[in-house]
Design an enzyme around this catalytic site. Structure first.
Site, PDB file in Angstrom:
ATOM      1  N   ASP A   8      49.631  42.808 -31.545  1.00  9.31           N
ATOM      2  CA  ASP A   8      48.546  43.399 -32.357  1.00  9.31           C
ATOM      3  C   ASP A   8      49.210  44.107 -33.551  1.00  9.31           C
ATOM      4  O   ASP A   8      49.078  45.293 -33.738  1.00  9.31           O
ATOM      5  CB  ASP A   8      47.686  44.368 -31.528  1.00  9.31           C
ATOM      6  CG  ASP A   8      48.440  45.599 -31.069  1.00  9.31           C
ATOM      7  OD1 ASP A   8      49.665  45.507 -30.804  1.00  9.31           O
ATOM      8  OD2 ASP A   8      47.824  46.684 -30.986  1.00  9.31           O
ATOM      9  N   ASP A  13      55.195  46.379 -33.374  1.00 10.24           N
ATOM     10  CA  ASP A  13      55.117  44.960 -32.987  1.00 10.24           C
ATOM     11  C   ASP A  13      55.978  44.121 -33.933  1.00 10.24           C
ATOM     12  O   ASP A  13      56.652  43.173 -33.510  1.00 10.24           O
ATOM     13  CB  ASP A  13      53.682  44.427 -33.088  1.00 10.24           C
ATOM     14  CG  ASP A  13      52.689  45.203 -32.253  1.00 10.24           C
ATOM     15  OD1 ASP A  13      52.398  46.351 -32.609  1.00 10.24           O
ATOM     16  OD2 ASP A  13      52.202  44.646 -31.260  1.00 10.24           O
ATOM     17  N   ASP A 234      57.121  48.768 -28.789  1.00 11.08           N
ATOM     18  CA  ASP A 234      57.125  47.362 -28.375  1.00 11.08           C
ATOM     19  C   ASP A 234      58.528  46.759 -28.324  1.00 11.08           C
ATOM     20  O   ASP A 234      58.761  45.781 -27.601  1.00 11.08           O
ATOM     21  CB  ASP A 234      56.222  46.547 -29.315  1.00 11.08           C
ATOM     22  CG  ASP A 234      54.769  46.986 -29.212  1.00 11.08           C
ATOM     23  OD1 ASP A 234      54.392  47.535 -28.159  1.00 11.08           O
ATOM     24  OD2 ASP A 234      54.023  46.785 -30.187  1.00 11.08           O
TER      25      ASP A 234
END
Ligand code: RIB
Ligand code: CA
Length: 304
Positions: A8, A13, A234
């Site tokens: 996302d 990310d 992440d």
């Protein structure tokens, strides 16, 4: 080792994709995109822009779910839910929905491809609901989300779970081996502005992009929370995939609270193991920070 990331995108990310895409140990088979840090059009644009600018334009990208299974609460990103400062991409997504791709891929392969969700797990849950046989075909999920102590969106809930608790419950209950990289892990993998500058010094396009993204993320923690370092949540998941021994885990039974007025989205973890239900998740409890930083640096630096 083959991996599919479900993202996302979001700054962290983006760093995680650059790390995974350039890691000599990993083959990034595909990236599927979900709503989360921002609405889907923005997370999709950020994903394509990161891959293209970061030397990973050959990785196929599939757009997925625009909203949670039960759209009860507006999603609120914990990192800046914004358009990343990268050139608009020329690259376009594949002409197939992420959920269809996941189903076709896992039913059609005998490869042991790890699935790595680092956003709300809507795409994964939809794939499992549409094709329950997927549960036997996905060898392991290594995911960022959850917490057994304190959340980051509410005192109970971490963002990726809070953004779609019903989806997270479907995934946790599916019987797939899961490694959960939650906030207890990411909070022990703090990254500094100096780390970002060391990465910039590697001198590749991927390292320059990663350094900018990491500094922006870390600066958010400095400005908003008064910390001296920040979490690149992440990227910890990618590290756990490349070097599973970098994290310590404990098997626990984990389920997701759906109805609590104060606790919706909580990952309810049987920490002591005294509550009679068999463990379904290897829950991360710690990470070797020094090894994490050097793995992050080495993988991003491996890009040309
Ligand atoms: O709680 C941290 C998670 O929420 C990360 O995956 C971040 O990108 C956001 O999605
Ligand atoms: Ca994310």
């Amino acid at each position: 080792m083959k991996v599919i990331m479900d993202v996302d995108t979001g700054g962290d990310d983006a760093v995680a994709m650059l790390m995974a895409g350039h890691a000599p140990e990993l083959e990034l088979v595909a990236v599927t995109v979900v709503h989360g840090n921002a609405a889907l059009p923005t997370t999709l644009r950020n994903t394509l822009a990161t891959l293209e600018a970061g030397g990973l334009a050959s990785v196929p990208v599939y757009a997925g779910a625009e909203r949670a299974l039960q759209d009860r609460l507006p999603p609120r990103g914990v990192t800046q839910g914004r358009e990343l400062s990268l050139p608009d991409p020329v690259m376009i997504p594949q002409d197939k929905h992420a959920v269809d791709f996941l189903i076709e891929y896992y039913l059609g392969t005998t490869d042991e491809t790890i699935l790595m969700p680092i956003g709300p797990m809507t795409n994964i849950a939809l794939a499992l609901l549409q094709e329950p046989r997927l549960a036997e075909r996905i060898p392991r999920i290594v995911m960022m989300g959850g917490a057994y102590a304190e959340g980051n969106v509410t005192p109970s809930a971490e963002f990726n779970i809070y953004a779609d608790p019903e989806a997270a419950r479907v995934v946790f209950r599916a019987g797939i081996p899961i490694t959960m990289i939650g906030l207890e892990v990411t909070a022990q993998a703090l990254v500094s502005l100096e780390d970002a500058e060391r990465i910039r010094g590697l001198g590749t396009p991927a390292s320059r992009i990663a350094a900018d993204l990491i500094s922006e993320e870390v600066q958010w923690f400095i400005d908003r929370l008064g910390w001296s370092e920040g979490q690149i949540y992440d990227a910890c998941t990618v590290a756990a995939c490349i070097a599973p021994d970098i994290v310590t885990t404990r098997p626990m039974h984990v389920d997701v609270e759906l109805t609590g007025e104060l606790t919706r989205g909580r990952t309810v973890c049987d920490i002591s193991g005294h509550h009679d239900q068999p463990p379904n998740v290897d829950v991360g409890t710690g990470i070797d920070r020094e090894r994490f930083i050097s793995l992050l640096t080495r993988c991003i630096g491996a890009g040309s």
